[in-house]
Design an enzyme around this catalytic site. Structure first.
Site, PDB file in Angstrom:
ATOM      1  N   SER A 301       0.819  -1.211   0.000  1.00 41.71           N
ATOM      2  CA  SER A 301       0.000   0.000   0.000  1.00 41.71           C
ATOM      3  C   SER A 301       0.860   1.272   0.000  1.00 41.71           C
ATOM      4  O   SER A 301       1.552   1.552  -0.961  1.00 41.71           O
ATOM      5  CB  SER A 301      -0.963  -0.049   1.191  1.00 41.71           C
ATOM      6  OG  SER A 301      -1.975   0.904   1.069  1.00 41.71           O
ATOM      7  N   ASP A 312      10.772   5.366  -9.759  1.00 38.03           N
ATOM      8  CA  ASP A 312      10.535   6.074 -11.022  1.00 38.03           C
ATOM      9  C   ASP A 312      11.470   7.268 -11.202  1.00 38.03           C
ATOM     10  O   ASP A 312      11.887   7.583 -12.326  1.00 38.03           O
ATOM     11  CB  ASP A 312       9.081   6.541 -11.109  1.00 38.03           C
ATOM     12  CG  ASP A 312       8.139   5.429 -11.550  1.00 38.03           C
ATOM     13  OD1 ASP A 312       8.601   4.277 -11.685  1.00 38.03           O
ATOM     14  OD2 ASP A 312       6.942   5.703 -11.757  1.00 38.03           O
ATOM     15  N   LYS A 326      -0.595  -4.058  -3.335  1.00 41.99           N
ATOM     16  CA  LYS A 326      -1.903  -3.496  -2.962  1.00 41.99           C
ATOM     17  C   LYS A 326      -1.940  -2.055  -3.473  1.00 41.99           C
ATOM     18  O   LYS A 326      -1.533  -1.122  -2.788  1.00 41.99           O
ATOM     19  CB  LYS A 326      -2.130  -3.538  -1.456  1.00 41.99           C
ATOM     20  CG  LYS A 326      -3.483  -2.960  -1.037  1.00 41.99           C
ATOM     21  CD  LYS A 326      -3.644  -2.975   0.476  1.00 41.99           C
ATOM     22  CE  LYS A 326      -4.992  -2.401   0.888  1.00 41.99           C
ATOM     23  NZ  LYS A 326      -5.066  -0.935   0.729  1.00 41.99           N
TER      24      LYS A 326
END
Length: 400
Positions: A301, A312, A326
């Site tokens: 999560s 990224d 999740k």
């Protein structure tokens, strides 16, 4: 039957008789003027529920706890969504949830979820908790509590026992998958303790800073920045951020930490059922100390929002094992905030999230840049177990 419960259905029946109906495609709607009160599908649900309640009242052998029956109706409605993260919470359960994010509660110290096949699964144990010391691991299945088997749809009942009172003994039977794919059965005796959850811990390892975030709670951002700045003041040459076994928590807390670390740009994009997008942005301030982030199968999560964004931006090397996967966001709020006359709360999946480069997380997870597995017989990790923590060893090697 509760008076209010009966009144609702009597009112609906009167409305149906007095106001008539019209067709909306294949649905019938009961209306007053231009306002739709109830469509045919909804009316059938209420009507059948009322009829079934009448059967219970007439034939059920034992006394009925009306409160539990009513709660069961609401819980069943959300159970039908087939989403383990959406549920109705009673007032007591909602109070317990708020307590868990505030930083202190009683229990054995585990974060748990419900699997698709209706089992109670450990996401992660809390460091230094009774569960952690007993050797409970992510992905363990809690089969029984105090001799009673609890499937996933009895999660709240099992949780209530595991939270208990100070000093209560809890007997667990854990099912753990072995190297052949079969499950071993493990008996564990644990005691309920007060779990004080400082969500961030830091340490200096040689000339490197180590930060472990156990979950994202109300005070995590403050704890993180204080610990981070303290490490910087000691002139560390690199920072290791450990998100292993971090099951997530509050999205806002995680986004603030990402903003603190990352350059200007998107942090996370969330999309709702109507394809409406929201993007959390980072400002131009950023940290430039070399970093490694540690993740594993218990990182879920909000942990995946942070590690996914860091990956990224190539802000750090991600080391460890693939994260949990999740990638959906829940809102949790008192039922009264939705105009419902009830003291409980509604927890509902409302959005899916994506990394800054639009990578999907749900059921996929974040893949590490360098995959390193802990040996199967290793339970504990971190600076106190550096001799056997191969993932932390790798992080140190990279920063050195």
């Amino acid at each position: 039957m509760k008076k209010g419960f009966k009144y609702v259905f009597m009112t609906l029946l009167v409305v149906a008789l007095m106001l008539g109906s019209f067709l909306l495609g294949n649905k019938m709607a009961i209306t007053t003027g231009d306002k739709v009160i109830l469509n045919k599908s909804d009316f059938n649900i209420y009507s059948k529920t009322n009829q079934m309640k009448a059967v219970i009242d007439k034939y059920f052998l034992f006394d009925v706890d009306e409160r539990k029956l009513e709660d069961g109706v609401y819980k069943g409605l959300f159970k039908g969504l087939n989403d383990p993260y959406s549920e109705y919470l009673t007032k007591e359960e909602f109070d317990s949830f708020k307590q868990s994010t505030s930083g202190e509660y009683k229990g054995i110290g585990i974060f748990i979820t419900v699997t698709e096949d209706n089992l109670i699964q450990v996401v992660s144990p809390i460091k230094d908790s009774p569960a952690f010391k007993a050797g409970i691991k992510p992905d363990d299945i809690i089969y029984s509590v105090n001799g009673k088997v609890y499937p996933g749809d009895k999660l709240n009942e099992a949780t209530a026992i595991m939270k208990g009172k100070d000093g209560d003994e809890v007997k667990l039977v854990i099912k753990r998958k072995n190297s052949t794919g079969a499950y071993d059965s493990i008996d564990m005796d644990l005691k309920v303790e007060k779990i004080k959850l400082l969500t961030v811990e830091s340490k200096v390892i040689d000339d490197l800073g180590y930060l472990h975030i156990s979950q994202f709670g109300e005070h995590t951002y403050k704890e993180f920045t204080e610990n981070y700045e303290e490490l910087k003041s000691q002139n560390v040459k690199g920072i290791i951020i450990d998100l292993r076994n971090n099951p997530g928590g509050l999205k806002d807390s995680c986004v603030k930490i990402a903003d603190y670390l990352l350059p200007e740009g998107p942090i996370v994009k969330t999309v709702d059922k109507n394809k409406k997008e929201e993007v959390d942005m980072s400002d131009a301030k950023e940290e430039n100390i070399p970093m490694v982030v540690l993740i594993n199968g218990g990182s879920a999560s909000a942990s995946e929002i942070l590690s996914g964004a860091i990956k990224d931006y190539k802000k750090a090397t991600i080391v460890g094992e693939n994260s949990y996967g999740k990638g959906i966001v829940q809102t949790i709020a008192p039922a009264k905030s939705f105009g419902i006359d009830d003291n409980g709360a509604i927890k509902l999946t409302v959005q899916e999230y994506f990394t800054p480069k639009d990578n999907k997380i749900h059921e996929i997870g974040v893949k590490p840049d360098i995959e390193v597995k802990l040996p199967d017989d290793i339970i504990n990790f971190g600076p106190d177990f550096i001799d056997t923590d191969t993932q932390l060893q790798k992080a140190i090697e990279i920063l050195k």
